[in-house]
Design an enzyme around this catalytic site. Structure first.
Site, PDB file in Angstrom:
ATOM      1  N   PRO A  89       0.981   6.717 -97.732  1.00  0.00           N
ATOM      2  CA  PRO A  89       0.237   5.558 -98.252  1.00  0.00           C
ATOM      3  C   PRO A  89       0.119   5.591 -99.778  1.00  0.00           C
ATOM      4  O   PRO A  89      -0.188   4.577-100.389  1.00  0.00           O
ATOM      5  CB  PRO A  89      -1.142   5.698 -97.598  1.00  0.00           C
ATOM      6  CG  PRO A  89      -0.934   6.576 -96.416  1.00  0.00           C
ATOM      7  CD  PRO A  89       0.176   7.512 -96.796  1.00  0.00           C
ATOM      8  N   GLU A 116      -3.832  13.041 -92.802  1.00  0.00           N
ATOM      9  CA  GLU A 116      -4.560  13.705 -93.886  1.00  0.00           C
ATOM     10  C   GLU A 116      -3.591  14.216 -94.936  1.00  0.00           C
ATOM     11  O   GLU A 116      -3.980  14.460 -96.073  1.00  0.00           O
ATOM     12  CB  GLU A 116      -5.436  14.836 -93.355  1.00  0.00           C
ATOM     13  CG  GLU A 116      -6.547  14.362 -92.407  1.00  0.00           C
ATOM     14  CD  GLU A 116      -6.053  14.065 -90.991  1.00  0.00           C
ATOM     15  OE1 GLU A 116      -4.864  14.297 -90.696  1.00  0.00           O
ATOM     16  OE2 GLU A 116      -6.865  13.585 -90.183  1.00  0.00           O
ATOM     17  N   ARG A 154      20.971  -0.653 -91.279  1.00  0.00           N
ATOM     18  CA  ARG A 154      21.449  -2.042 -91.166  1.00  0.00           C
ATOM     19  C   ARG A 154      22.285  -2.487 -92.357  1.00  0.00           C
ATOM     20  O   ARG A 154      23.051  -3.437 -92.257  1.00  0.00           O
ATOM     21  CB  ARG A 154      20.270  -3.011 -91.045  1.00  0.00           C
ATOM     22  CG  ARG A 154      19.434  -2.828 -89.806  1.00  0.00           C
ATOM     23  CD  ARG A 154      18.260  -3.779 -89.826  1.00  0.00           C
ATOM     24  NE  ARG A 154      18.708  -5.157 -89.907  1.00  0.00           N
ATOM     25  CZ  ARG A 154      19.156  -5.857 -88.871  1.00  0.00           C
ATOM     26  NH1 ARG A 154      19.204  -5.308 -87.683  1.00  0.00           N
ATOM     27  NH2 ARG A 154      19.553  -7.091 -89.032  1.00  0.00           N
ATOM     28  N   ASP A 169      19.635 -12.663 -93.267  1.00  0.00           N
ATOM     29  CA  ASP A 169      18.271 -12.323 -92.866  1.00  0.00           C
ATOM     30  C   ASP A 169      17.291 -12.567 -94.005  1.00  0.00           C
ATOM     31  O   ASP A 169      17.653 -12.520 -95.162  1.00  0.00           O
ATOM     32  CB  ASP A 169      18.178 -10.833 -92.478  1.00  0.00           C
ATOM     33  CG  ASP A 169      18.693 -10.569 -91.077  1.00  0.00           C
ATOM     34  OD1 ASP A 169      18.920 -11.539 -90.344  1.00  0.00           O
ATOM     35  OD2 ASP A 169      18.875  -9.389 -90.742  1.00  0.00           O
TER      36      ASP A 169
HETATM   37  C1  4FL Z   1       1.460   4.614 -94.045  1.00  0.00           C
HETATM   38  C2  4FL Z   1       3.152   6.204 -94.589  1.00  0.00           C
HETATM   39  C3  4FL Z   1       2.199   3.650 -94.729  1.00  0.00           C
HETATM   40  C4  4FL Z   1       3.829   5.198 -95.265  1.00  0.00           C
HETATM   41  C5  4FL Z   1       0.754   8.864 -92.437  1.00  0.00           C
HETATM   42  C6  4FL Z   1      -0.236   7.980 -92.100  1.00  0.00           C
HETATM   43  C7  4FL Z   1       1.963   5.908 -93.978  1.00  0.00           C
HETATM   44  C8  4FL Z   1       1.248   6.952 -93.257  1.00  0.00           C
HETATM   45  N1  4FL Z   1       3.344   3.951 -95.322  1.00  0.00           N
HETATM   46  N2  4FL Z   1       1.666   8.206 -93.131  1.00  0.00           N
HETATM   47  N3  4FL Z   1       0.068   6.806 -92.631  1.00  0.00           N
END
Ligand code: 4FL
Length: 252
Positions: A89, A116, A154, A169
């Site tokens: 994230p 975490e 893809r 697309d």
């Molecule tokens: C969320 C990874 C969005 C990439 C672990 C929990 C994540 C993620 N983009 N990894 N959330």
């Protein structure tokens, strides 16, 4: 051949997804080679420990350096030219442009972490880039890693049966995709736009461009401001945004 190595505590998730559809076909055709590396297989203790409590306290567990680094190191040995991506994230937001650039790497190593997260010293020393697929909380990085893998595969020439489909697309151009219909031409009283049944290919292309512009204006106007548009599209954007503002004036 494009090499992909996924570092994950849940290789079953990756194996299941990669055994179907486009990715299965790309593997069978010898266009991609996908392998998984489980940090748990790189532990030395009886319990095969891969995580521990966070220094400084707080909830949850953190993935330890040693098993994760050993798994990444083993993955690097598969093929040279390794580029290591951590899905998190905290990464940059993934978009089609980045996907297309990542395609230039001969060997991508995708690291999936638990929520975490992983020990920051792995990020410092072992990770080349950090990418996020969006601002929401997931249980782990496996789905984001598969999202990135799928988006890249893809784009590999010859992977899609029809070479046009990767081009038309949504997000390969500045516009959202136009609406699609298939048989029957009437279902539960719903019909197909008449022009699509006409066989007039020029009229169909015009209708589709108009529908794509109109949708993009309504749903994702941000895409239009960011893009370089051709003259036909620009005049359609002008015409259709005037229509929209006239409707707004009537209502307001
Ligand atoms: C969320 C990874 C969005 C990439 C672990 C929990 C994540 C993620 N983009 N990894 N959330």
């Amino acid at each position: 051949m494009h090499y992909f190595s996924l570092v994950t505590l849940f290789p079953e998730i990756v194996d299941a997804y990669c055994a179907i559809g486009i990715i299965r076909k790309a593997r069978a055709a010898g266009l991609v080679d996908i392998a998984t590396f489980n940090p748990r297989d790189f532990t030395n203790d009886e319990r095969r420990t891969v995580d521990d409590l966070p220094y400084g306290g707080g909830p949850g567990m953190v993935m330890q350096v040693a098993p994760l680094r050993a798994a990444i190191t083993a993955a690097r040995e598969r093929h040279p030219g390794s580029y290591v991506v951590y899905l998190s994230p905290q990464g940059q937001r993934l978009e089609q442009g980045a996907v297309n650039q990542l395609l230039a790497n001969e060997h991508l190593i995708l690291v999936a972490g638990r929520y975490e997260g992983i020990d920051e010293r792995v990020v410092e020393r072992d990770i080349d880039a950090e990418w996020s697929i969006g601002d929401y909380v997931l249980s782990g990085g496996e789905l984001p890693a598969l999202v990135l893998l799928d988006a890249i595969v893809r784009q590999i020439p010859d992977v899609l049966g029809d070479p046009d489909s990767a081009q038309t697309d949504s997000f390969m151009g500045p516009l959202l995709d136009f609406p699609h219909y298939t048989r029957p031409d009437t279902v539960d009283g719903q019909t197909v736009p008449f022009v699509l049944l006409s066989g007039n290919h020029a009229a169909i292309a015009t209708w589709r461009l108009r529908a794509a512009v109109s949708r993009t204006l309504a749903r994702r106007p941000d895409l239009l401001y960011a893009a370089e548009l051709d003259d036909e599209t620009i005049s359609l954007v002008r015409e259709l945004s005037e229509e929209i503002s006239k409707k707004a004036e009537l209502k307001g």
